[in-house]
Design an enzyme around this catalytic site. Structure first.
Site, PDB file in Angstrom:
ATOM      1  N   TYR A  26      -3.928   2.571   7.303  1.00  8.66           N
ATOM      2  CA  TYR A  26      -5.297   2.306   7.718  1.00  8.66           C
ATOM      3  C   TYR A  26      -6.377   2.941   8.961  1.00  8.66           C
ATOM      4  O   TYR A  26      -6.516   3.959   9.053  1.00  8.66           O
ATOM      5  CB  TYR A  26      -4.875   0.657   7.800  1.00  8.66           C
ATOM      6  CG  TYR A  26      -4.184  -0.180   6.567  1.00  8.66           C
ATOM      7  CD1 TYR A  26      -4.400  -0.209   5.511  1.00  8.66           C
ATOM      8  CD2 TYR A  26      -3.135  -0.386   7.226  1.00  8.66           C
ATOM      9  CE1 TYR A  26      -3.399  -0.495   4.680  1.00  8.66           C
ATOM     10  CE2 TYR A  26      -2.068  -1.103   5.998  1.00  8.66           C
ATOM     11  CZ  TYR A  26      -2.770  -1.072   4.421  1.00  8.66           C
ATOM     12  OH  TYR A  26      -1.526  -1.828   3.802  1.00  8.66           O
TER      13      TYR A  26
ATOM     14  N   TYR B 118      -2.364  -1.912 -10.714  1.00 13.82           N
ATOM     15  CA  TYR B 118      -2.262  -1.953  -9.253  1.00 13.82           C
ATOM     16  C   TYR B 118      -1.399  -2.842  -9.087  1.00 13.82           C
ATOM     17  O   TYR B 118      -0.756  -2.867  -7.877  1.00 13.82           O
ATOM     18  CB  TYR B 118      -3.602  -1.759  -8.963  1.00 13.82           C
ATOM     19  CG  TYR B 118      -3.986  -1.586  -7.371  1.00 13.82           C
ATOM     20  CD1 TYR B 118      -3.599  -0.614  -6.721  1.00 13.82           C
ATOM     21  CD2 TYR B 118      -4.759  -3.349  -6.722  1.00 13.82           C
ATOM     22  CE1 TYR B 118      -3.335  -0.282  -5.293  1.00 13.82           C
ATOM     23  CE2 TYR B 118      -4.767  -2.863  -5.615  1.00 13.82           C
ATOM     24  CZ  TYR B 118      -4.364  -1.999  -4.292  1.00 13.82           C
ATOM     25  OH  TYR B 118      -4.649  -1.520  -3.597  1.00 13.82           O
TER      26      TYR B 118
ATOM     27  N   LYS C 263      -0.038   3.784  -2.903  1.00 18.30           N
ATOM     28  CA  LYS C 263      -0.382   4.453  -3.279  1.00 18.30           C
ATOM     29  C   LYS C 263       0.321   5.930  -3.579  1.00 18.30           C
ATOM     30  O   LYS C 263      -0.630   6.578  -4.088  1.00 18.30           O
ATOM     31  CB  LYS C 263      -1.363   4.004  -2.128  1.00 18.30           C
ATOM     32  CG  LYS C 263      -2.358   2.820  -2.470  1.00 18.30           C
ATOM     33  CD  LYS C 263      -2.955   2.337  -0.773  1.00 18.30           C
ATOM     34  CE  LYS C 263      -3.786   0.588  -1.200  1.00 18.30           C
ATOM     35  NZ  LYS C 263      -4.854   0.688   0.360  1.00 18.30           N
TER      36      LYS C 263
ATOM     37  N   SER D 183       0.735  -1.106   0.007  1.00 19.29           N
ATOM     38  CA  SER D 183       0.105   0.393  -0.061  1.00 19.29           C
ATOM     39  C   SER D 183       0.762   1.370   0.025  1.00 19.29           C
ATOM     40  O   SER D 183       0.430   2.492   0.160  1.00 19.29           O
ATOM     41  CB  SER D 183      -0.752   0.174   1.151  1.00 19.29           C
ATOM     42  OG  SER D 183      -2.088  -0.806   1.796  1.00 19.29           O
TER      43      SER D 183
ATOM     44  N   VAL E 176       0.955  -3.924   3.570  1.00 23.20           N
ATOM     45  CA  VAL E 176       1.513  -5.106   4.467  1.00 23.20           C
ATOM     46  C   VAL E 176       2.315  -5.559   4.848  1.00 23.20           C
ATOM     47  O   VAL E 176       1.909  -7.198   5.450  1.00 23.20           O
ATOM     48  CB  VAL E 176      -0.192  -5.790   4.115  1.00 23.20           C
ATOM     49  CG1 VAL E 176      -1.770  -5.310   4.618  1.00 23.20           C
ATOM     50  CG2 VAL E 176      -0.438  -5.891   2.945  1.00 23.20           C
TER      51      VAL E 176
END
Lengths: 311, 311, 311, 311
Positions: free
Chosen positions: A239, A187, A63, A60, A257
């Site tokens: 998160y 992605y 991102k 992540s 993660v």
């Protein structure tokens, strides 16, 4: 920098409170007791602990990098037509707001719905061109050729059903641009990009310095985009624990993660380091929310000790 | 049967209160003022109005037929492991409950999530075999070879993003069996099956008679499955207006956005018709919920006049 | 009627699969192994098992009686301005749809939000008058003076926070009429009304016969209201298991957490009983959804054996 | 400070893009073209524009002050047992998460559910004592006796149904402490507290200086609590536009539907002001989200011009 090492040593044993992500074999197999830290300041001074040349995947964390890159390519205004910058209290892979919210625009680019939307905006006429741009963007920042972990990438594809559901929902809401499978493939690839702690800290340093490498003065992205990225990291980067991290650590950060966390700060003095700093931590044992247990503990410690909180 | 024709004539002008479904050109192009009715009773007597040999697509009506077929093939207990039989107050294409509900099992087979799950259970080693079974099942009931409307089918594929999102979400919840794209293709094909009002009424007659054709005594499905199907039609068959239809009409019915409605009743006497009857109505002008305006009006009229409500 | 008694005996031991409602002491203290059944047909014949003169509280069964009464007083159209007749898949005490749905009107009168709305419509200038009307309505049907269980009523008041939240939300949505606390008090009182199995079966008989007592020809409510009530019971009467009950039992029924169930049927022949029947069962052990375990089992048995399903 | 006045003049005409809050007459009657600004720095220097002695009510700004006060009284850990510090993407008056989230704890103290929970923690044996403590806390910071606007308070009570629903839901979840009506009354009173721009800016200055008045060195609350409050303001302070405000303005701020905004910053140099500053703006015309149109515009302008963003 013995004190920093002391804090590392203090936090490393906490890995027993978490465990490595289980949904992908390549992540699950990581030794959960690993803990690598690399910090670099605007003067080029650095602190290292553990094997800061061992690679891990961005997950992540990609991102925020992808968002920055796409904003720099398309302009912030264009990107914000497709994704908002509001925090949610939902899980990263929630689909509910796409149905409950009138326009169906993802709330921010750091949840999966927003990140996949951003991936659909990667420029280039072919899939290869789209990713080459992002890869080059990262390579120039890190000084190291960008590679992906093929095993992780293949695993992401295999466990992709939830993300595919999100992507097709976005398409049906006319938020996602272009081909759904291309956006998803982008992605999964960006999630599988491998870096080591040194490279990740370098990216943090450039972000900390508002888009310019303070060591070379090379420009990567605008100050305006940097500020948006930092605000997003603070409000949505960790998160469902983003609020608690903002409250008790108080620095922009983004976790993955894989157990990696990218963060930035601006200490007056931290064991010889000072000014804008980029921080990379990697500890594969994550808590139930998805954040590296040792990384969170270490960042909290140094925030308190060196007054890093922006508040 | 002049009285039945009078009621048809009374209801036909109401088409102006709705309009033909717009998401698919082949549906949008239908003349909204059409209104065909065919009713057949267990003695073979029938009432027809309009061109009862003009074909239209089943759309959501296929959900109940596919459910019956799959239950007959796999057994009811097996199918109910994958889909529940509870009504919801949600839109037919809602995805929210798949996330909010612990098991993520679709609430019933008449919403898209449930119907796609059922489509994934169509038996056969190849895609062709899977559908051949369903096609044959329908053909035997109607006495007419089952065909699909290729134009509608191609349109369904083009506008499939929301259903694809649902299907992949079901897969990630481990509810959907097998290949997602195969299940979706099955679903789009079954929605595109063409029948005329006579055929549809015949299917209704067999359902009304608990799975056995009263004219030939041919067995199609068990009484137990028939009862489940009827209960589902009554509680969930008319989209978000199912409760109001149960309350004010009171007969098991299933509508499709093509403007068709399949329903069943058991009148003591209805202009010469009596006993178990199957009713097919087709009026392409649908209300904002998705139900044929003229069909609803007509079914309400005959329910009141001939005391058809099961309550 | 030995066969009916055999079925009672078969089902009574199943009480061990549930337990008495725990939120109110007066309910929790009930012997969970109790199981009373009373059935009465339109000819006045009846079947009894257990102590059919022992009283229990109506709890949610009062929702359907209060709805009928208010419809008869105000007219169906007026009542339906305040509450819809659509099933939901939500818990009886859910508040979410009041926020998610545009108008905020409760989906049906058998969930708490709808029942409290109906309670706010009880007619009368004073609180006493409002309830006297409902009490008299019930008393006339049962032939027994209506009383409430004061201990249960007091307990309802003490555990009222969730219902109070719903009621104030309804008020803020301008759905609930008049004073919130009066509506709530009405609601708690009606939940606390005590009946025995004989009385409850009698109410069922009148409902089964569309509002007219078949034994006296006394009129209580219109056939139209009766049909609405029956449709509501079938689609929403058994909490979140309403769909399964409709599917596998197939008769209009309403349960209460006290362990009582009111249901109706129309058997051709059932051990000497025939035609319209009212059925009252009472077994305090309820399942996790709130339905009496023994009652459900018994109703399923007699539905299968005597073909009671309306489908 | 001509430049600051120029920015005020630039933003004042934008009031036409919003309108005064309509749900309370005392708010609706305010002249929407009013725009008052008061800024005070840690050296006691200030900038004023408009009538900075005209009073307005705190409304939601009271949420952050009450939270700080309660944390100082009970300790942060105790308060965080009752309310989390996570942002949501929901409306301030949403009730849904109380049902959807396992524990039912409000996500943060700046939405109504969290603020009412905090109000329930106000200390004191009697209702008067509870509020006297908060009033005194504010009075000591501002140097002015704390008063409430009785007309606004009475209006809050009259339009309280939604908040009452939230409060009773909290009570049923065992989150809200003590008597619901007392907590609500506390909440309505604190919303009705009147301040002028000078007083509000002074509170901001103390918050900006981490709980100590920089002009008198008087202690009000701990640095730790100050940091939590600032983080909450940044992540959740501006209703559903908090993310956009963090991104494009980047300073901790809290708005109220009265049109007031409390914010803080730390400029190097701003027309003679420098160091920790408290900023109070008041413009009654609010946008559809609830934030003062002119205040937002002005804060964005000064953030850009004087580099106030913490990012």
């Amino acid at each position: 920098m013995e004190e920093l090492q002391r804090l590392v040593d203090l936090c490393r044993p906490l890995y027993t409170r978490g465990q490595a992500a289980s949904y992908i074999p390549a992540l699950a197999d990581k030794d959960p007791s690993l803990f690598f830290v690399h910090i670099i300041d605007e003067h080029g001074k650095s602190f290292s602990s553990g094997d800061v040349t061992e690679k891990f995947t961005l997950q992540s964390i990609s991102k925020v990098i992808s968002f920055i890159y796409v904003c720099e390519e398309h302009g912030l205004d264009e990107v914000l037509k497709h994704v908002d910058v509001e925090p949610t209290g939902d899980s990263f892979n929630s689909i509910i707001r796409l149905e409950n919210t009138y326009l169906g625009k993802p709330f921010n680019p750091l949840i999966n719905a927003g990140a996949i939307t951003v991936s659909s905006l990667l420029v280039g006429n072919t899939k290869e061109q789209q990713l080459v741009g992002l890869y080059n963007f990262i390579s120039k920042m890190t000084g190291v050729e960008t590679t992906i972990n093929e095993e992780v990438y293949q695993s992401e594809i295999v466990t992709a059903d939830r993300n595919r559901a999100i992507a097709y929902y976005l398409k049906s809401n006319e938020v996602l641009v272009g081909d759904v499978e291309v956006a998803l493939d982008n992605y999964f690839r960006q999630c599988s990009i491998e870096v080591d702690a040194r490279c990740l800290a370098k990216i943090g340093l450039i972000l900390s310095n508002d888009g310019v490498d303070p060591l070379t003065n090379e420009y990567f992205f605008s100050k305006k985009i940097a500020k948006v990225a930092k605000a997003l990291m603070l409000t949505c980067g960790m998160y469902n624990a983003s609020g608690k991290f903002a409250t008790f650590v108080g620095i922009p950060a983004k976790s993955g993660v894989s157990g990696a966390v990218l963060s930035i700060a601006n200490p007056e003095s931290m064991e010889g380091l000072s000014g804008k700093i980029g921080i990379a931590t990697f500890g594969p044992a994550i808590d139930e929310i998805g954040n590296s247990v040792t990384s969170i503990a270490f960042l909290k410690k140094i925030s308190e000790q060196y007054d890093l909180s922006i508040f």
